[in-house]
Design a protein around this motif. Sequence first.
Motif, PDB file in Angstrom:
ATOM      1  N   PRO A  21       8.896  11.470 -12.082  1.00  0.00           N
ATOM      2  CA  PRO A  21       8.197  10.625 -11.111  1.00  0.00           C
ATOM      3  C   PRO A  21       8.670  10.930  -9.694  1.00  0.00           C
ATOM      4  N   ALA A  22       7.778  10.710  -8.762  1.00  0.00           N
ATOM      5  CA  ALA A  22       8.121  10.971  -7.359  1.00  0.00           C
ATOM      6  C   ALA A  22       9.217  10.014  -6.905  1.00  0.00           C
ATOM      7  N   ARG A  23      10.183  10.559  -6.193  1.00  0.00           N
ATOM      8  CA  ARG A  23      11.220   9.720  -5.626  1.00  0.00           C
ATOM      9  C   ARG A  23      10.668   8.973  -4.418  1.00  0.00           C
ATOM     10  N   PHE A  24      11.331   7.885  -4.068  1.00  0.00           N
ATOM     11  CA  PHE A  24      10.837   7.093  -2.941  1.00  0.00           C
ATOM     12  C   PHE A  24      10.898   7.898  -1.647  1.00  0.00           C
ATOM     13  N   THR A  25      11.899   8.762  -1.518  1.00  0.00           N
ATOM     14  CA  THR A  25      11.963   9.617  -0.333  1.00  0.00           C
ATOM     15  C   THR A  25      10.772  10.577  -0.274  1.00  0.00           C
ATOM     16  N   ASP A  26      10.293  11.010  -1.451  1.00  0.00           N
ATOM     17  CA  ASP A  26       9.099  11.863  -1.484  1.00  0.00           C
ATOM     18  C   ASP A  26       7.873  11.089  -1.002  1.00  0.00           C
ATOM     19  N   LEU A  27       7.779   9.833  -1.413  1.00  0.00           N
ATOM     20  CA  LEU A  27       6.655   9.002  -0.976  1.00  0.00           C
ATOM     21  C   LEU A  27       6.700   8.780   0.528  1.00  0.00           C
ATOM     22  N   ALA A 123      -1.721  10.672  -8.244  1.00  0.00           N
ATOM     23  CA  ALA A 123      -0.545  11.549  -8.183  1.00  0.00           C
ATOM     24  C   ALA A 123       0.753  10.764  -8.282  1.00  0.00           C
ATOM     25  N   ALA A 124       0.749   9.548  -7.772  1.00  0.00           N
ATOM     26  CA  ALA A 124       1.948   8.699  -7.805  1.00  0.00           C
ATOM     27  C   ALA A 124       1.540   7.326  -8.327  1.00  0.00           C
ATOM     28  N   PRO A 125       1.605   7.116  -9.645  1.00  0.00           N
ATOM     29  CA  PRO A 125       1.113   5.869 -10.236  1.00  0.00           C
ATOM     30  C   PRO A 125       1.876   4.613  -9.817  1.00  0.00           C
ATOM     31  N   ALA A 126       3.066   4.762  -9.272  1.00  0.00           N
ATOM     32  CA  ALA A 126       3.836   3.586  -8.832  1.00  0.00           C
ATOM     33  C   ALA A 126       3.221   3.057  -7.538  1.00  0.00           C
ATOM     34  N   ARG A 127       2.203   2.256  -7.673  1.00  0.00           N
ATOM     35  CA  ARG A 127       1.366   1.898  -6.525  1.00  0.00           C
ATOM     36  C   ARG A 127       2.096   1.047  -5.493  1.00  0.00           C
ATOM     37  N   ARG A 128       2.862   0.103  -5.951  1.00  0.00           N
ATOM     38  CA  ARG A 128       3.566  -0.740  -4.987  1.00  0.00           C
ATOM     39  C   ARG A 128       4.598   0.055  -4.194  1.00  0.00           C
ATOM     40  N   GLU A 129       5.207   1.034  -4.853  1.00  0.00           N
ATOM     41  CA  GLU A 129       6.157   1.892  -4.136  1.00  0.00           C
ATOM     42  C   GLU A 129       5.428   2.726  -3.086  1.00  0.00           C
ATOM     43  N   VAL A 130       4.210   3.169  -3.396  1.00  0.00           N
ATOM     44  CA  VAL A 130       3.421   3.935  -2.432  1.00  0.00           C
ATOM     45  C   VAL A 130       3.119   3.083  -1.197  1.00  0.00           C
ATOM     46  N   ILE A 131       2.673   1.851  -1.421  1.00  0.00           N
ATOM     47  CA  ILE A 131       2.353   0.977  -0.294  1.00  0.00           C
ATOM     48  C   ILE A 131       3.609   0.593   0.467  1.00  0.00           C
ATOM     49  N   ALA A 132       4.723   0.401  -0.253  1.00  0.00           N
ATOM     50  CA  ALA A 132       5.984   0.103   0.429  1.00  0.00           C
ATOM     51  C   ALA A 132       6.388   1.259   1.330  1.00  0.00           C
ATOM     52  N   ALA A 133       6.182   2.493   0.857  1.00  0.00           N
ATOM     53  CA  ALA A 133       6.484   3.666   1.683  1.00  0.00           C
ATOM     54  C   ALA A 133       5.579   3.708   2.911  1.00  0.00           C
ATOM     55  N   LYS A 134       4.314   3.354   2.738  1.00  0.00           N
ATOM     56  CA  LYS A 134       3.392   3.326   3.877  1.00  0.00           C
ATOM     57  C   LYS A 134       3.817   2.255   4.878  1.00  0.00           C
TER      58      LYS A 134
END
Length: 285
Positions: A21-27, A123-134
Motif C-alpha cells: 500500500p502507498a505510504r502516507f508520504t507517497d500520498l 490507485a490508493a484505496p485508503a480514501r480518508r488517507e488520500v483526503i487527509a494528504a490533500k
Amino acid sequence: MSTRTETHPATSTRQAPDSPPARFTDLLAAEWIKLWSLRSIPWFLLISAVAIIGLNANGARTSRSEWESWTVDQQAYYARVGALHDAFTRPCASLVLLAMGAVGAIAILSEQTTGLLRTTFAAAPARREVIAAKVLTVTGVAAGFGVFVVTVSFWLDEAILAGKYGGVSIGHPGALRLVTASALLAPIGALVGLGLGAVIRHSVTTMVTQFVLLFIIPSFVHDNTHWGAVIDNALPFNAWARLLLSAKETGTPYPSTLGGAWTVYAVWTALAVVLAIATVPKRDQ
C-alpha cells in the motif's frame, strides 16, 4: 491390470504478490504534484501576493502622505494604533480569505469534475488517507502563502512609516498577534474552500457560497444586538478583526474575547477538515 494415469498441469500459475500500500508520504507527494500541475495555481498565487502586498503598501503610503494634514491628536493615535492597523489592512484580510478559499476549492473540484479523484482512489484505496494528504498539502501551501504575504507586508509597510510617521516593530504590543492572526487567515480560507467544494461539488456554486459566507455576511451582520454579535463573532473575518483590536476599539457592546477569537479559528478549521474527510470518500465511488 489397470493403468492409473495422473495428469499434471502443463504450466503452473503463479500470482504476483500484492503491491504494498502507498505510504502516507507517497500520498503527500502525489497531492503536491497534482496541486502544482494545475497551471493556474502558481500564477494565481503570484498575482494574489502582489495584489495583497501592493494594497497594504498603498495604505501605508497614503497615511504617510496625509500625515502633515492631521492634528496632533490624530498623529498620536496613529502612532499608537493606526500604524499597526496599516501593517495588514481589512480589505487585504478579506482578499486573503477569498483567494485562498478559491485555491482550496480548486484543489478538490479539479479532481471531482474531471473524474481524476476516482482514478486516485482506485490507485490508493485508503480514501480518508488520500483526503487527509490533500488537506495537509493545501494547508501547507496556504500557510506558506500567508506567512510570506503578511511578513513582507508588515516589514514593507512599517519601513514606509518609519521615523516620525509612527512605524512600529514586531515587538510592539499586538504586532506579533496581528502577524500570526493574519497569516492564519490563509489556511483557514483554503480549508473552507476545500470543505465547501467537497460538499457542493460545483465550481460556480462553491465560489458564490464561499463569497457569501466569508465576505457578504461579515459585511451585513450588525453586532449592536446580542444575537447579531454572536453571529458576527463566530465568523473568521471578525475573529481576525478582534485579534487586531482591543475590546474598547471594537466599538461594539458585545465584543469577543481574544480566546474566543482563537477558538473561532480552530472551530472553522476543524469543521472544514471534517467535512472534506467525511464527505468525499463516501460520495466519490
